[in-house]
Design an enzyme around this catalytic site. Structure first.
Site, PDB file in Angstrom:
ATOM      1  CE  LYS A 173      -1.462   3.010   2.556  1.00 15.20           C
ATOM      2  NZ  LYS A 173      -1.509   4.350   1.783  1.00 15.20           N
ATOM      3  CB  SER A 226       4.145  10.790  10.663  1.00 15.18           C
ATOM      4  OG  SER A 226       3.013  10.204  10.607  1.00 15.18           O
ATOM      5  CB  CYS A 281      13.261   9.457   7.699  1.00 20.32           C
ATOM      6  SG  CYS A 281      14.328   8.178   7.006  1.00 20.32           S
TER       7      CYS A 281
HETATM    8  P1  NAD Z   1       2.472   9.507   6.911  1.00 19.26           P
HETATM    9  O1  NAD Z   1       2.513   8.873   8.526  1.00 19.26           O
HETATM   10  O2  NAD Z   1       1.471  10.486   7.017  1.00 19.26           O
HETATM   11  O3  NAD Z   1       1.906   8.226   6.036  1.00 19.26           O
HETATM   12  C1  NAD Z   1       2.534   7.106   5.895  1.00 19.26           C
HETATM   13  C2  NAD Z   1       1.510   6.125   5.367  1.00 19.26           C
HETATM   14  O4  NAD Z   1       0.603   5.718   6.573  1.00 19.26           O
HETATM   15  C3  NAD Z   1       0.832   6.292   4.287  1.00 19.26           C
HETATM   16  O5  NAD Z   1       0.665   4.983   3.631  1.00 19.26           O
HETATM   17  C4  NAD Z   1      -0.620   6.557   4.443  1.00 19.26           C
HETATM   18  O6  NAD Z   1      -1.545   6.583   3.809  1.00 19.26           O
HETATM   19  C5  NAD Z   1      -0.791   5.886   5.943  1.00 19.26           C
HETATM   20  N1  NAD Z   1      -1.545   7.001   6.798  1.00 19.26           N
HETATM   21  C6  NAD Z   1      -1.672   8.203   6.897  1.00 19.26           C
HETATM   22  N2  NAD Z   1      -2.348   8.627   8.011  1.00 19.26           N
HETATM   23  C7  NAD Z   1      -2.572   7.682   8.649  1.00 19.26           C
HETATM   24  C8  NAD Z   1      -3.770   7.176   9.629  1.00 19.26           C
HETATM   25  N3  NAD Z   1      -4.161   8.069  10.300  1.00 19.26           N
HETATM   26  N4  NAD Z   1      -3.903   5.754   9.978  1.00 19.26           N
HETATM   27  C9  NAD Z   1      -3.412   5.070   9.269  1.00 19.26           C
HETATM   28  N5  NAD Z   1      -2.733   5.123   8.067  1.00 19.26           N
HETATM   29  C10 NAD Z   1      -2.203   6.294   7.950  1.00 19.26           C
HETATM   30  O7  NAD Z   1       3.720   9.602   6.626  1.00 19.26           O
HETATM   31  P2  NAD Z   1       4.243  10.632   5.180  1.00 19.26           P
HETATM   32  O8  NAD Z   1       3.916  12.006   5.328  1.00 19.26           O
HETATM   33  O9  NAD Z   1       3.800   9.911   4.113  1.00 19.26           O
HETATM   34  O10 NAD Z   1       5.925  10.237   5.390  1.00 19.26           O
HETATM   35  C11 NAD Z   1       6.802  11.584   6.086  1.00 19.26           C
HETATM   36  C12 NAD Z   1       7.118  10.810   7.356  1.00 19.26           C
HETATM   37  O11 NAD Z   1       7.550   9.484   7.125  1.00 19.26           O
HETATM   38  C13 NAD Z   1       7.933  11.602   8.065  1.00 19.26           C
HETATM   39  O12 NAD Z   1       7.757  11.830   9.429  1.00 19.26           O
HETATM   40  C14 NAD Z   1       9.389  10.924   7.781  1.00 19.26           C
HETATM   41  O13 NAD Z   1      10.249  11.234   9.000  1.00 19.26           O
HETATM   42  C15 NAD Z   1       9.349   9.399   7.941  1.00 19.26           C
HETATM   43  N6  NAD Z   1       9.712   8.462   7.430  1.00 19.26           N
HETATM   44  C16 NAD Z   1      10.526   7.807   8.208  1.00 19.26           C
HETATM   45  C17 NAD Z   1      11.555   6.784   7.770  1.00 19.26           C
HETATM   46  C18 NAD Z   1      12.293   5.816   8.535  1.00 19.26           C
HETATM   47  O14 NAD Z   1      12.847   5.154   8.002  1.00 19.26           O
HETATM   48  N7  NAD Z   1      12.327   5.839   9.831  1.00 19.26           N
HETATM   49  C19 NAD Z   1      11.909   6.971   6.317  1.00 19.26           C
HETATM   50  C20 NAD Z   1      11.252   7.695   5.483  1.00 19.26           C
HETATM   51  C21 NAD Z   1      10.020   8.635   6.112  1.00 19.26           C
END
Ligand code: NAD
Length: 484
Positions: A173, A226, A281
Site C-alpha cells: 500500500k 510519521s 528521514c
Molecule cells: P504518514 O505517516 O502520513 O503516512 C505513511 C503511511 O501511512 C501512508 O501510506 C499513509 O497512507 C498512511 N497513513 C497516513 N495517516 C494514517 C492514519 N491516520 N492511519 C493509518 N494510516 C495512515 O507519513 P508521510 O507524510 O507519508 O511520510 C513522512 C514521514 O515518514 C516523516 O515523518 C518521515 O520522517 C517518515 N519517514 C521515516 C523513515 C524511517 O525509516 N524512519 C523513512 C522515510 C520517512
C-alpha cells in the site's frame, strides 16, 4: 483524469471507489492523477489471493525464487530512467536524486537474492545418544507493506524482495500522495515471472491501513511513516498478534567539530540538510557547532545554501525541488514563523522564493536559523523541509547531551578528524544510523536501517541483514532420534 490502478489477481484493475486523493506534480503544481480510497472487499480479495498463493510459493525451490529476483533486477536497470522520471514527477525530487532511490531499491533486490545463505538452518548431532536437533527457518504467510510519500519506490523495496525471497507473499500500500512509481513497478514484477498474487498492490489511505490491520490472514506489517501513525499501526497490529516493524519520524543532529575539514565537507553537509528538499528521514535538521568554529561553519553553510539551484527536478543543474504539497509548504512556513516568534535569528529566509518558470510549484528555498536554543520548537519537532537550525555549544559533552535530549533517534552525524571523538560519538549518541564525515547515514541494502527511540517501533529493523531474516521467517526446532 487518470486513476491509479490496483494490481490484484495478476493484473492491473480499476479501483472500485471514487477518486479521493490528488497526485500532484509538485514542481508544476498540477494534479496528474487521482487515487481512490481502497475498499474492504479489495483488500480482503487481495489478501485471500495472497494467502492461497503463499502456500504454493513457499514450495518453489529457493534457486527458482532467486532467478526471478535477478530477472527483476535486470528489468529495473533497463527501466531506471523511466522509473526515476515518474518519481521526480510525482514527488518533486531531482532526477538524480530519484535515480539514486531506484539504485537503492535495486540493491535491495540484489541483497535479497543472497537469501539462500541467510536462511540456512542450524543443527547439532548427538545432543543425546542418537538424538539430533536442528532449527529450520520457515516462511510465515502474507505481509503488508505500508509506505510514506518521500521514497515512493525505494521504501517498498526495503521489504518486498526479502519477504518474497523467504517464501512469503506481499500486499503493498504505497502513499496516496506518490503511488505512481510502485504502480509502474508492478509491470516489471509481473514480467520478472513472479507467480500470480505473490506481489499485489492496493492503493488508498488510512482506510486501507485499517482494513489491513483488521485482516486476520495478514501475518505481519512493514510500515514506514510519521511517528503517530507508526505508533498506531504498531500498537494495533501487535495487539492483533501481527508482527510489526514501523519506521517513524526523525530530527537529526549534525555535529561539526572545530577540527572538521569544512572546506571539503560542506557540500556533503548541505546535501544532508537540503537534499530531497529536506523531506528525508535522514536529513540533517540541527547543525551543532562550538563557539570557536561557529562563525566559520555558519558563513560557509549559508554561502553554499544560497548557491543551490531550485526548480523542476527534470531540468538540468537543478539541486533542489519543491515540497510535496502546498499544505505541507504552509506547515513548514508556520514552523519558520514559530522560530522567529520564539527568538531564533533568521539568517537565510527562503519564504519569498519565486520560480518564474513554474510559479505554481510548491517551492521553498533553504532557510537557516542561528542562535537556536535546544528548547525551541524548531529544535525539537520534525519540520520535514529545507529549514536548518544552528545550536552553538561549549564542548563535546554539552553537544552530545543536547543531541541525546531529542525524543527521536533516527540518525546523527559527526564531522571531525579525531578518531577519539568519532569513536566516543558512536558509543554515546542515541541514534541508530550514524555518520562520521557523512551527512546522510543511509545504510546500504545488506545492513539494517536502524532507527531508535520515537523513530522506530519494533525490534527487527527494515532493510537487509539478520533483522529481516528473523522478521520474515519463523523458526521450527526438530529433535529426532534414529537408532538401529
Ligand atoms: P504518514 O505517516 O502520513 O503516512 C505513511 C503511511 O501511512 C501512508 O501510506 C499513509 O497512507 C498512511 N497513513 C497516513 N495517516 C494514517 C492514519 N491516520 N492511519 C493509518 N494510516 C495512515 O507519513 P508521510 O507524510 O507519508 O511520510 C513522512 C514521514 O515518514 C516523516 O515523518 C518521515 O520522517 C517518515 N519517514 C521515516 C523513515 C524511517 O525509516 N524512519 C523513512 C522515510 C520517512
Amino acid at each position: 483524469m487518470r486513476m491509479i490502478k490496483n494490481f490484484i489477481g495478476g493484473e492491473y484493475v480499476d479501483p472500485l471507489g471514487e477518486p479521493k486523493y490528488d497526485v500532484y506534480n509538485p514542481a508544476i503544481g498540477e494534479v496528474i492523477a487521482k487515487v481512490a480510497e481502497g475498499k474492504k472487499e479489495e483488500v480482503d480479495k487481495a489478501v485471500d489471493l495472497a494467502y492461497d498463493a503463499q502456500k504454493k510459493w513457499e514450495k518453489v525451490p529457493i534457486p527458482d525464487r532467486i532467478k526471478i529476483l535477478f530477472k527483476l533486477e535486470n528489468l529495473m536497470w533497463d527501466s531506471i530512467d523511466e522509473l526515476a522520471e515518474i518519481t521526480t514527477n510525482e514527488h518533486g525530487k531531482t532526477f538524480q536524486e530519484a535515480k539514486g532511490d531506484i539504485i537503492r531499491a535495486i540493491q535491495n533486490v540484489e541483497s535479497a537474492a543472497a537469501v539462500s545463505y541467510h536462511i540456512m538452518g542450524e543443527n547439532n548431532r548427538n545432543i543425546a545418544y542418537e538424538v539430533d536437533e536442528e532449527l529450520v527457518r520457515v516462511p510465515i504467510g502474507v505481509f503488508a507493506i505500508i509506505s510514506p510519500f518521500n521514497f515512493p519506490l525505494m521504501i517498498p523495496f526495503w521489504f518486498m524482495p526479502y519477504a518474497v525471497a523467504m517464501g512469503n507473499t506481499v500486499i503493498i500500500k504505497p502513499s496516496e500522495k506518490t503511488p505512481m512509481s510502485m504502480e509502474k513497478s508492478m509491470e516489471l514484477i509481473k514480467k520478472a515471472g513472479f507467480p500470480e498474487n505473490v506481489v499485489q498492490l492496493v492503493n488508498g489511505g488510512k482506510e486501507v491501513v485499517d482494513y489491513i490491520l483488521e485482516n486476520n490472514k495478514i501475518a505481519g506489517i512493514s510500515f514506514v511513516g510519521s511517528t503517530p501513525v507508526a505508533e498506531y499501526v504498531y500498537k494495533t497490529g501487535t495487539s492483533r498478534k501481527k508482527r510489526v516493524q514501523a519506521g517513524a519520524s526523525a530530527k537529526n543532529f549534525i555535529l561539526v567539530m572545530p577540527d572538521a575539514d569544512i572546506e571539503n565537507l560542506m557540500p556533503n553537509i548541505i546535501g544532508s540538510f537540503f537534499g530531497n528538499a529536506g523531506e528525508r528521514c535522514l536529513a540533517g535538521s540541527v547543525l551543532v557547532t562550538f563557539k570557536e568554529n561557529h562563525d566559520k561553519v555558519v558563513n560557509s553553510f549559508v554561502d553554499h545554501a544560497k548557491k543551490l539551484k531550485i526548480g523542476y527536478g527534470m531540468e538540468k543543474d537543478v539541486d533542489m525541488g519543491p515540497l510535496i504539497r502546498r499544505e505541507h509548504k504552509e506547515r513548514v512556513v508556520k514552523y519558520i514563523q514559530i522560530g522567529i516568534d520564539e527568538g531564533a535569528k533568521l539568517i537565510l529566509d527562503g519564504r519569498n522564493y519565486k520560480n518564474e518558470k513554474y510559479p505554481n510549484g510548491f517551492f521553498l528555498a533553504p532557510t537557516i536559523f542561528d542562535f537556536v536554543n535546544p528548547d525551541m520548537t524548531i529544535a525539537k519537532e520534525e519540520i520535514f523541509g529545507p529549514v536548518a537550525s544552528i545550536i552553538t555549544t561549549n564542548n563535546f559533552d554539552e553537544a552530545l547531551e543536547i543531541i541525546n535530549r531529542s525524543r527521536y533517534g533516527n540518525a546523527s552525524s559527526i564531522y571531525t578528524k579525531s578518531g577519539y571523538y568519532a569513536r566516543e560519538f558512536v558509543d554515546r549518541v542515541e541514534a541508530g544510523n550514524i555518520g562520521i564525515n557523512i551527512g546522510v547515514a543511509a545504510p546500504i541494502a545488506f545492513y539494517p536501517f536502524a532507527g531508535m527511540k520515537q523513530s522506530f517501533f519494533g525490534d527487527l529493523h527494515p532493510q537487509g541483514g539478520l533483522d529481516h531474516i528473523l522478521f520474515f521467517t519463523d523458526s521450527k526446532v526438530v529433535i529426532s532420534r534414529w537408532s538401529t
